[in-house]
Design a protein around this motif. Structure first.
Motif, PDB file in Angstrom:
ATOM      1  N   ALA A 157       0.859  -1.291   0.080  1.00 33.77           N
ATOM      2  CA  ALA A 157       0.044  -0.039  -0.045  1.00 33.77           C
ATOM      3  C   ALA A 157       0.883   1.279   0.037  1.00 33.77           C
ATOM      4  CB  ALA A 157      -0.777  -0.069   1.271  1.00 33.77           C
ATOM      5  N   LEU A 158       2.125   1.386   0.757  1.00 35.79           N
ATOM      6  CA  LEU A 158       3.057   2.147   0.584  1.00 35.79           C
ATOM      7  C   LEU A 158       3.741   2.443  -0.668  1.00 35.79           C
ATOM      8  CD1 LEU A 158       4.226   1.979   4.230  1.00 35.79           C
ATOM      9  CD2 LEU A 158       2.417   3.842   3.541  1.00 35.79           C
ATOM     10  N   GLY A 159       3.529   1.503  -1.588  1.00 42.26           N
ATOM     11  CA  GLY A 159       4.278   1.474  -2.940  1.00 42.26           C
ATOM     12  C   GLY A 159       5.823   1.325  -2.745  1.00 42.26           C
ATOM     13  N   LEU A 160       6.176   0.400  -1.828  1.00 43.82           N
ATOM     14  CA  LEU A 160       7.461   0.173  -1.387  1.00 43.82           C
ATOM     15  C   LEU A 160       8.161  -1.266  -2.294  1.00 43.82           C
ATOM     16  CD1 LEU A 160       7.939   0.985   2.191  1.00 43.82           C
ATOM     17  CD2 LEU A 160       8.371   2.297   0.182  1.00 43.82           C
ATOM     18  N   ILE A 161       7.090  -1.956  -2.807  1.00 42.03           N
ATOM     19  CA  ILE A 161       7.571  -3.133  -3.462  1.00 42.03           C
ATOM     20  C   ILE A 161       8.740  -2.863  -4.712  1.00 42.03           C
ATOM     21  CG2 ILE A 161       6.766  -5.104  -4.925  1.00 42.03           C
ATOM     22  CD1 ILE A 161       5.792  -5.079  -2.098  1.00 42.03           C
ATOM     23  N   ASP A 162       9.541  -3.674  -4.800  1.00 39.91           N
ATOM     24  CA  ASP A 162      10.913  -3.360  -5.570  1.00 39.91           C
ATOM     25  C   ASP A 162      11.544  -2.325  -5.270  1.00 39.91           C
ATOM     26  OD1 ASP A 162      11.256  -5.705  -7.058  1.00 39.91           O
ATOM     27  OD2 ASP A 162       9.924  -5.113  -8.631  1.00 39.91           O
ATOM     28  N   SER A 163      11.398  -1.860  -4.113  1.00 42.62           N
ATOM     29  CA  SER A 163      12.096  -0.351  -3.614  1.00 42.62           C
ATOM     30  C   SER A 163      13.185  -0.724  -2.413  1.00 42.62           C
ATOM     31  CB  SER A 163      11.120   0.562  -3.116  1.00 42.62           C
ATOM     32  OG  SER A 163      11.961   1.604  -2.516  1.00 42.62           O
ATOM     33  N   TYR A 164      14.434  -0.134  -2.275  1.00 39.53           N
ATOM     34  CA  TYR A 164      15.191  -0.543  -1.148  1.00 39.53           C
ATOM     35  C   TYR A 164      14.512  -0.039  -0.086  1.00 39.53           C
ATOM     36  CZ  TYR A 164      18.657  -1.208  -5.058  1.00 39.53           C
ATOM     37  OH  TYR A 164      19.248  -1.731  -6.074  1.00 39.53           O
ATOM     38  N   GLY A 165      13.569   0.688   0.067  1.00 39.29           N
ATOM     39  CA  GLY A 165      13.149   1.152   1.230  1.00 39.29           C
ATOM     40  C   GLY A 165      12.252   0.044   1.889  1.00 39.29           C
ATOM     41  N   SER A 166      11.883  -1.036   1.031  1.00 37.76           N
ATOM     42  CA  SER A 166      11.257  -2.062   1.785  1.00 37.76           C
ATOM     43  C   SER A 166      12.290  -2.949   2.771  1.00 37.76           C
ATOM     44  CB  SER A 166      10.325  -2.942   0.787  1.00 37.76           C
ATOM     45  OG  SER A 166      11.349  -3.564  -0.053  1.00 37.76           O
ATOM     46  N   LEU A 167      13.343  -2.611   2.529  1.00 35.34           N
ATOM     47  CA  LEU A 167      14.267  -3.300   3.421  1.00 35.34           C
ATOM     48  C   LEU A 167      14.772  -2.806   4.394  1.00 35.34           C
ATOM     49  CD1 LEU A 167      16.665  -4.433   0.124  1.00 35.34           C
ATOM     50  CD2 LEU A 167      14.788  -5.689   1.317  1.00 35.34           C
ATOM     51  N   ILE A 168      14.497  -1.603   4.541  1.00 36.30           N
ATOM     52  CA  ILE A 168      14.921  -0.555   5.984  1.00 36.30           C
ATOM     53  C   ILE A 168      13.696  -0.227   6.763  1.00 36.30           C
ATOM     54  CG2 ILE A 168      15.792   1.346   6.632  1.00 36.30           C
ATOM     55  CD1 ILE A 168      17.460   1.580   4.117  1.00 36.30           C
ATOM     56  N   LEU A 169      12.473   0.334   6.095  1.00 39.75           N
ATOM     57  CA  LEU A 169      11.469   0.873   6.855  1.00 39.75           C
ATOM     58  C   LEU A 169      10.813  -0.408   7.696  1.00 39.75           C
ATOM     59  CD1 LEU A 169       9.893   3.352   4.262  1.00 39.75           C
ATOM     60  CD2 LEU A 169      11.490   3.823   6.219  1.00 39.75           C
ATOM     61  N   PRO A 170      10.244  -1.566   7.191  1.00 35.40           N
ATOM     62  CA  PRO A 170       9.440  -2.296   8.056  1.00 35.40           C
ATOM     63  C   PRO A 170      10.294  -2.925   9.154  1.00 35.40           C
ATOM     64  CG  PRO A 170       9.549  -2.984   5.616  1.00 35.40           C
ATOM     65  CD  PRO A 170      10.392  -1.968   5.807  1.00 35.40           C
ATOM     66  N   THR A 171      11.429  -2.877   9.369  1.00 33.46           N
ATOM     67  CA  THR A 171      12.223  -3.178  10.298  1.00 33.46           C
ATOM     68  C   THR A 171      13.316  -1.946  11.168  1.00 33.46           C
ATOM     69  OG1 THR A 171      14.140  -3.745   8.909  1.00 33.46           O
ATOM     70  CG2 THR A 171      12.477  -5.622   9.670  1.00 33.46           C
ATOM     71  N   ALA A 172      12.750  -0.778  11.110  1.00 32.69           N
ATOM     72  CA  ALA A 172      13.492   0.436  11.270  1.00 32.69           C
ATOM     73  C   ALA A 172      13.852   0.563  12.790  1.00 32.69           C
ATOM     74  CB  ALA A 172      12.786   1.601  10.903  1.00 32.69           C
ATOM     75  N   ILE A 173      12.855  -0.012  13.501  1.00 33.21           N
ATOM     76  CA  ILE A 173      13.057   0.037  14.908  1.00 33.21           C
ATOM     77  C   ILE A 173      12.848  -1.344  15.771  1.00 33.21           C
ATOM     78  CG2 ILE A 173      12.410   1.062  17.370  1.00 33.21           C
ATOM     79  CD1 ILE A 173      11.873   3.503  16.034  1.00 33.21           C
ATOM     80  N   SER A 174      13.703  -1.941  16.479  1.00 27.59           N
ATOM     81  CA  SER A 174      13.594  -2.903  17.231  1.00 27.59           C
ATOM     82  C   SER A 174      13.187  -2.865  18.578  1.00 27.59           C
ATOM     83  CB  SER A 174      15.153  -3.898  17.215  1.00 27.59           C
ATOM     84  OG  SER A 174      15.082  -5.045  18.178  1.00 27.59           O
ATOM     85  N   ALA A 175      12.165  -3.329  19.115  1.00 26.88           N
ATOM     86  CA  ALA A 175      11.655  -3.178  20.381  1.00 26.88           C
ATOM     87  C   ALA A 175      12.787  -3.629  21.564  1.00 26.88           C
ATOM     88  CB  ALA A 175      10.298  -4.013  20.579  1.00 26.88           C
ATOM     89  N   PHE A 176      13.413  -4.747  21.463  1.00 21.99           N
ATOM     90  CA  PHE A 176      14.578  -5.061  22.201  1.00 21.99           C
ATOM     91  C   PHE A 176      15.473  -3.920  22.370  1.00 21.99           C
ATOM     92  CE2 PHE A 176      18.644  -7.061  22.772  1.00 21.99           C
ATOM     93  CZ  PHE A 176      18.260  -7.667  24.101  1.00 21.99           C
ATOM     94  N   ASN A 177      16.165  -3.415  21.110  1.00 19.27           N
ATOM     95  CA  ASN A 177      17.065  -2.556  21.108  1.00 19.27           C
ATOM     96  C   ASN A 177      16.506  -1.090  21.796  1.00 19.27           C
ATOM     97  OD1 ASN A 177      18.825  -4.260  19.782  1.00 19.27           O
ATOM     98  ND2 ASN A 177      18.326  -3.477  17.941  1.00 19.27           N
ATOM     99  N   LEU A 178      15.215  -1.149  21.754  1.00 21.72           N
ATOM    100  CA  LEU A 178      14.707   0.326  22.159  1.00 21.72           C
ATOM    101  C   LEU A 178      14.662   0.114  23.727  1.00 21.72           C
ATOM    102  CD1 LEU A 178      13.293   2.922  21.842  1.00 21.72           C
ATOM    103  CD2 LEU A 178      10.958   1.695  21.503  1.00 21.72           C
ATOM    104  N   ILE A 179      14.226  -0.770  24.331  1.00 24.16           N
ATOM    105  CA  ILE A 179      14.109  -1.053  25.771  1.00 24.16           C
ATOM    106  C   ILE A 179      15.416  -1.123  26.407  1.00 24.16           C
ATOM    107  CG2 ILE A 179      13.462  -2.835  27.521  1.00 24.16           C
ATOM    108  CD1 ILE A 179      11.151  -1.437  26.012  1.00 24.16           C
ATOM    109  N   VAL A 180      16.489  -1.815  25.716  1.00 22.30           N
ATOM    110  CA  VAL A 180      17.892  -1.717  26.354  1.00 22.30           C
ATOM    111  C   VAL A 180      18.291  -0.385  26.340  1.00 22.30           C
ATOM    112  CG1 VAL A 180      20.181  -2.306  26.053  1.00 22.30           C
ATOM    113  CG2 VAL A 180      18.403  -4.237  25.678  1.00 22.30           C
TER     114      VAL A 180
END
Length: 320
Positions: A157-180
């Motif tokens: 829906a965000l138009g990120l298919i076949d885009s390098y943004g799809s490799l970064i934005l979906p996993t931009a923040i890790s909850a574990f790293n944030l809590i640490v």
């Protein structure tokens, strides 16, 4: 009485020797078997860890004759050559994938680390806006994941298919790293932050001049976690990247190593290596060379960050 009189000074001497050696008084002195078994066990563990990597490196440097003589993976190095690396790094699939993975790792790590620092600092301040609801949402992600299909629908829906943004934005923040990181920020004395605010410093000034200089250890460790995650990621590329020319290195590694497909040669593939007077490398050596190229960057960076692990992760995980 005589035995007790003689044994008491000996016992006190042993306790005193243990204290001087940094050993608690309730621990007995190690036996000769314990002192001998520790280095033996550590040597065996180190051998089990390094031997597969050694075999992979030797095989990647072997010629066709050496691989044929060994019947597969080479253990004893003979007739070493760099033909496999020349073929891979002279342009083509692997060179392009290596550049893509490097760019994604640098950009993604910087982006994720910046977002994590800002979010962790905001959640570490008790008076911040919507502090508890946002923290509850972050903790909720530990129990419930988004799922593959909803994630794909959002990315599509965000138009990120076949885009390098799809490799970064979906996993931009890790909850574990944030809590640490949040736990580490909460361990910083509040008096320092209050004194900075009295002097007129804003939130960004407090974060950049006080909090971050005191948090170099946890920032380095979390940055390493993000970098290793982006470097080793292939699942998002498998879901969202349909163009083979946009594959990262780990996707190439999965396709040509795990699925046993053959690397294309010529234009867009790998060169023969004859431009440097080298004989073409065997396919097994090329596969092992891809493994080495994918593993070595992490092995090179890790020793520089390893000293921060205890201070960064353990302290950050215990507090808060």
């Amino acid at each position: 009485m005589t035995t007790q009189t003689l044994s008491t000074p000996r016992r006190l001497a042993r306790q005193r020797a243990g204290i001087e050696a940094g050993r608690p008084v309730w621990e007995e002195q190690p036996s000769w078997f314990g002192r001998l078994s520790k280095p033996v066990v550590l040597a065996l563990v180190a051998l089990l860890v390094t031997f597969p990597l050694y075999v992979v490196v030797v095989t990647s440097l072997s010629t066709t004759e050496a691989v044929t003589r060994a019947g597969g993976l080479v253990v004893v190095p003979r007739e070493l050559t760099i033909a496999a690396y020349v073929q891979l790094l002279s342009g083509g699939v692997v060179t392009r994938a290596l550049l893509i993975s490097t760019a994604i790792t640098f950009v993604g790590t910087a982006f994720s680390l910046g977002l994590t620092v800002l979010a962790a600092y905001g959640l570490s301040r008790p008076g911040s806006l919507l502090h508890r609801p946002l923290l509850f949402i972050v903790l909720l992600t530990f129990l419930f994941g988004p799922g593959i299909i909803p994630s794909y629908l959002v990315v599509n829906a965000l138009g990120l298919i076949d885009s390098y943004g799809s490799l970064i934005l979906p996993t931009a923040i890790s909850a574990f790293n944030l809590i640490v990181m949040r736990s580490f920020f909460m361990g910083i004395p509040g008096e320092l932050i209050d004194s900075a605010r009295i002097d007129g410093a804003g939130e960004f000034a407090v974060l950049s001049r006080i909090v971050l200089p005191l948090s170099k250890a946890v920032v380095a460790v979390v940055g390493l976690f993000y970098a290793v995650g982006y470097w080793n990621a292939f699942f998002n590329a498998m879901l969202y990247i349909n163009d083979n020319n946009k594959w990262p290195l780990q996707m190439v590694l999965r396709t040509y190593i795990v699925q046993a497909q053959v690397l294309p040669t010529g234009a867009g593939g790998v060169t023969s290596g004859s431009g440097m007077g080298l004989a073409p490398a065997p396919s097994l050596a090329i596969k092992m060379a891809i493994v080495v190229i994918a593993v070595v960057p992490v092995l090179v960076i890790y020793p520089f960050i390893q000293r921060h692990f205890t201070k960064g992760v353990i302290i950050g995980a215990v507090k808060g």
